[in-house]
Design an enzyme around this catalytic site. Structure first.
Site, PDB file in Angstrom:
ATOM      1  N   ARG A 174       1.639   3.463  -4.217  1.00  0.00           N
ATOM      2  CA  ARG A 174       0.626   4.048  -3.315  1.00  0.00           C
ATOM      3  C   ARG A 174       0.672   3.249  -2.022  1.00  0.00           C
ATOM      4  O   ARG A 174       0.381   2.072  -2.012  1.00  0.00           O
ATOM      5  CB  ARG A 174      -0.741   3.890  -3.977  1.00  0.00           C
ATOM      6  CG  ARG A 174      -1.898   4.490  -3.247  1.00  0.00           C
ATOM      7  CD  ARG A 174      -3.202   4.226  -4.063  1.00  0.00           C
ATOM      8  NE  ARG A 174      -4.382   4.487  -3.281  1.00  0.00           N
ATOM      9  CZ  ARG A 174      -4.858   5.706  -3.050  1.00  0.00           C
ATOM     10  NH1 ARG A 174      -4.255   6.743  -3.576  1.00  0.00           N
ATOM     11  NH2 ARG A 174      -5.937   5.886  -2.310  1.00  0.00           N
ATOM     12  N   HIS A 188      -4.450   2.622 -19.832  1.00  0.00           N
ATOM     13  CA  HIS A 188      -4.278   1.524 -18.875  1.00  0.00           C
ATOM     14  C   HIS A 188      -5.094   1.841 -17.616  1.00  0.00           C
ATOM     15  O   HIS A 188      -4.548   2.136 -16.565  1.00  0.00           O
ATOM     16  CB  HIS A 188      -2.789   1.368 -18.539  1.00  0.00           C
ATOM     17  CG  HIS A 188      -2.497   0.195 -17.641  1.00  0.00           C
ATOM     18  ND1 HIS A 188      -2.963  -1.070 -17.879  1.00  0.00           N
ATOM     19  CD2 HIS A 188      -1.777   0.134 -16.484  1.00  0.00           C
ATOM     20  CE1 HIS A 188      -2.550  -1.873 -16.917  1.00  0.00           C
ATOM     21  NE2 HIS A 188      -1.830  -1.173 -16.049  1.00  0.00           N
ATOM     22  N   ILE A 221       9.296  -5.596 -10.328  1.00  0.00           N
ATOM     23  CA  ILE A 221       9.361  -5.854 -11.777  1.00  0.00           C
ATOM     24  C   ILE A 221      10.810  -5.786 -12.270  1.00  0.00           C
ATOM     25  O   ILE A 221      11.249  -6.641 -13.052  1.00  0.00           O
ATOM     26  CB  ILE A 221       8.475  -4.849 -12.543  1.00  0.00           C
ATOM     27  CG1 ILE A 221       7.003  -5.083 -12.195  1.00  0.00           C
ATOM     28  CG2 ILE A 221       8.699  -4.965 -14.044  1.00  0.00           C
ATOM     29  CD1 ILE A 221       6.033  -4.162 -12.892  1.00  0.00           C
ATOM     30  N   GLY A 260      12.854  -2.693  -8.300  1.00  0.00           N
ATOM     31  CA  GLY A 260      11.819  -3.255  -7.421  1.00  0.00           C
ATOM     32  C   GLY A 260      11.369  -4.615  -7.905  1.00  0.00           C
ATOM     33  O   GLY A 260      12.142  -5.358  -8.536  1.00  0.00           O
TER      34      GLY A 260
HETATM   35  O1  TXD Z   1       0.858  -2.791 -16.873  1.00  0.00           O
HETATM   36  C1  TXD Z   1       1.522  -1.920 -16.286  1.00  0.00           C
HETATM   37  N1  TXD Z   1       2.153  -0.961 -16.954  1.00  0.00           N
HETATM   38  C2  TXD Z   1       1.583  -1.946 -14.745  1.00  0.00           C
HETATM   39  C3  TXD Z   1       2.714  -1.081 -14.234  1.00  0.00           C
HETATM   40  C4  TXD Z   1       1.574  -3.308 -14.186  1.00  0.00           C
HETATM   41  C5  TXD Z   1       2.058  -3.514 -12.924  1.00  0.00           C
HETATM   42  C6  TXD Z   1       2.928  -2.545 -12.197  1.00  0.00           C
HETATM   43  N2  TXD Z   1       2.838  -1.206 -12.758  1.00  0.00           N
HETATM   44  C7  TXD Z   1       3.784  -0.192 -12.245  1.00  0.00           C
HETATM   45  O2  TXD Z   1       5.139  -0.526 -12.543  1.00  0.00           O
HETATM   46  C8  TXD Z   1       3.764  -0.012 -10.753  1.00  0.00           C
HETATM   47  O3  TXD Z   1       2.590   0.688 -10.345  1.00  0.00           O
HETATM   48  C9  TXD Z   1       5.027   0.788 -10.565  1.00  0.00           C
HETATM   49  O4  TXD Z   1       4.788   2.135 -10.926  1.00  0.00           O
HETATM   50  C10 TXD Z   1       5.972   0.174 -11.608  1.00  0.00           C
HETATM   51  C11 TXD Z   1       6.969  -0.779 -11.046  1.00  0.00           C
HETATM   52  O5  TXD Z   1       6.285  -1.772 -10.318  1.00  0.00           O
HETATM   53  P1  TXD Z   1       7.094  -2.546  -9.151  1.00  0.00           P
HETATM   54  O6  TXD Z   1       6.176  -3.564  -8.571  1.00  0.00           O
HETATM   55  O7  TXD Z   1       8.434  -2.950  -9.655  1.00  0.00           O
HETATM   56  O8  TXD Z   1       7.269  -1.359  -8.105  1.00  0.00           O
HETATM   57  P2  TXD Z   1       8.376  -1.267  -6.945  1.00  0.00           P
HETATM   58  O9  TXD Z   1       8.702  -2.629  -6.435  1.00  0.00           O
HETATM   59  O10 TXD Z   1       7.877  -0.200  -6.028  1.00  0.00           O
HETATM   60  O11 TXD Z   1       9.674  -0.756  -7.721  1.00  0.00           O
HETATM   61  C12 TXD Z   1       9.795   0.560  -8.174  1.00  0.00           C
HETATM   62  C13 TXD Z   1      11.252   0.928  -7.951  1.00  0.00           C
HETATM   63  C14 TXD Z   1      11.616   1.008  -6.464  1.00  0.00           C
HETATM   64  O12 TXD Z   1      12.617   0.041  -6.153  1.00  0.00           O
HETATM   65  C15 TXD Z   1      12.108   2.428  -6.289  1.00  0.00           C
HETATM   66  O13 TXD Z   1      13.193   2.546  -5.388  1.00  0.00           O
HETATM   67  C16 TXD Z   1      12.544   2.767  -7.702  1.00  0.00           C
HETATM   68  O14 TXD Z   1      11.505   2.220  -8.501  1.00  0.00           O
HETATM   69  N3  TXD Z   1      12.688   4.188  -7.916  1.00  0.00           N
HETATM   70  C17 TXD Z   1      13.554   4.696  -8.805  1.00  0.00           C
HETATM   71  N4  TXD Z   1      14.390   4.070  -9.650  1.00  0.00           N
HETATM   72  C18 TXD Z   1      15.144   4.901 -10.435  1.00  0.00           C
HETATM   73  N5  TXD Z   1      15.080   6.255 -10.398  1.00  0.00           N
HETATM   74  C19 TXD Z   1      14.241   6.882  -9.539  1.00  0.00           C
HETATM   75  N6  TXD Z   1      14.185   8.236  -9.483  1.00  0.00           N
HETATM   76  C20 TXD Z   1      13.435   6.096  -8.690  1.00  0.00           C
HETATM   77  N7  TXD Z   1      12.499   6.385  -7.726  1.00  0.00           N
HETATM   78  C21 TXD Z   1      12.056   5.206  -7.276  1.00  0.00           C
END
Ligand code: TXD
Length: 336
Positions: free
Chosen positions: A100, A198, A13, A11
């Site tokens: 969410r 966090h 990140i 996604g």
């Molecule tokens: O400081 C911190 N730790 C936080 C973390 C700061 C900002 C963002 N925070 C969290 O990082 C955010 O709430 C998300 O839980 C993650 C990743 O953030 P991002 O903005 O990259 O989220 P996306 O764009 O929704 O990307 C998540 C990807 C998406 O493409 C899904 O298809 C994929 O995760 N996804 C999976 N990948 C692998 N395996 C499985 N099972 C899977 N399910 C969903």
């Protein structure tokens, strides 16, 4: 430079991570895995067949690979819809999760529903790591951060040095950015750390905040610092509110790579990481954000700061919040 780094989740990140890993030559190969897009069973079969052939991970990796000649970078970039792109990785950075967002009927999943969904994702992630790179260093970013690190520990039981959550580096960077802005000094002069979970009860440690070695109170009054620390706690929500979708993604990726580089170059750099505590700061058996020396083995040593009584109490409260979330996660995991 490592032979291979795996990025789980392609996604916002994940995309920045792969791009930065290649640009900084942190590994000879970087693999990204993500099951998206997933076919919607309610769609007609021909539509589902089209979606099955698509891949966010493969598409993003191809895009980056095709740009590497411009950047003069000889890094192999591979993507996969399953976890095969993680094969042989010495380090994995986990960003996998379901954000969410409103359901078709306009309602939002509850915090608990979202936790259950993301625990299921994390179980799959743990299986992928176990199958393809069981010895890898793990840096986890996905939210809810503390519960997901807890789940990875439960499922994989790695040596405690090899599992870290990234939140404190980002939260501390936010604290530093706001202090630098208010004091009108270089961000390079500001040293600060945020401890705990966090969440809104994270602990910006004012007693350790220095500007060019001088206590921050010499530059900013208490009221200004209160405002800065409150903004730091809610900084994630501030960006989410402005974006209207998703969350911060560049600063979290850069923060995770700060941790990755400390491991890759054996920097033995002190930074806040979500690490397993075994009595430090009065906490036992919990992953929580604390300062640690990070080097080639991961969490080399946890550093115990002399916190003020107020800071220690705030840390204990934050740790209690983490413990509660992990208890919830533990109960849910029993049914997953
Ligand atoms: O400081 C911190 N730790 C936080 C973390 C700061 C900002 C963002 N925070 C969290 O990082 C955010 O709430 C998300 O839980 C993650 C990743 O953030 P991002 O903005 O990259 O989220 P996306 O764009 O929704 O990307 C998540 C990807 C998406 O493409 C899904 O298809 C994929 O995760 N996804 C999976 N990948 C692998 N395996 C499985 N099972 C899977 N399910 C969903």
């Amino acid at each position: 430079m490592l032979d291979k780094i795996g990025v789980i989740g392609g996604g916002f990140i994940g995309g920045v991570l792969v791009q930065e890993i290649a640009q900084r030559r942190l590994a000879r190969e970087v693999g990204m895995c993500d099951p998206a897009p997933m076919p919607n069973p309610a769609d007609p079969e021909e539509r589902q067949a089209v979606v099955r052939k698509q891949s966010v991970a493969i598409g993003k990796c191809l895009d980056i690979a095709e740009g590497l000649p411009v950047m003069a970078r000889d890094v192999r970039v591979v993507g996969s819809k399953d976890y095969s792109a993680l094969a042989g990785a010495e380090m994995v950075i986990n960003t996998a999760g379901v954000p969410r967002k409103a359901r078709p009927d306009g309602t939002f999943p509850s915090r608990e529903e979202l936790l259950a969904i993301n625990l299921k994702v994390t179980i799959e992630v743990a299986k992928g790591i176990a199958e393809h790179c069981p010895e890898a260093m793990i840096i986890s970013i996905a939210n809810p951060l503390d519960a997901i690190v807890f789940t990875l520990d439960k499922r994989l039981s790695p040596p405690k040095k090899r599992l870290m959550g990234m939140a404190g580096v980002l939260d501390s960077a936010r604290y530093r950015a706001f202090v630098a802005e208010a004091a009108k000094v270089s961000v390079e002069n500001v040293n600060a750390i945020v401890l705990g979970g966090h969440g809104d009860d994270m602990v910006p440690v004012r007693s350790s905040c220095l500007i060019a070695g001088v206590p921050v109170a010499k530059f900013l009054d208490a009221a200004t610092l209160e405002k800065i620390e409150s903004r730091t706690r809610k900084a994630g929500g501030e960006v989410v509110g402005l974006l209207g979708f998703g969350s911060a993604f560049v600063s979290p990726a850069w923060s995770a790579l700060e941790m990755a580089e400390a491991v890759i170059f054996d920097k033995r750099k002190i930074m806040p990481v979500c690490a397993k505590l075994e009595g430090e700061y009065g906490v036992d058996g919990l992953f929580c954000g604390v300062p640690a020396i990070v080097g080639r083995n991961g969490v080399e040593q946890i550093v115990e700061l002399d916190l003020t009584d107020e800071e220690q109490a705030a840390f204990a409260k934050s740790a209690a919040g983490v413990a509660k979330t992990c208890e919830e996660a533990d109960a849910m995991l029993a049914d997953l």
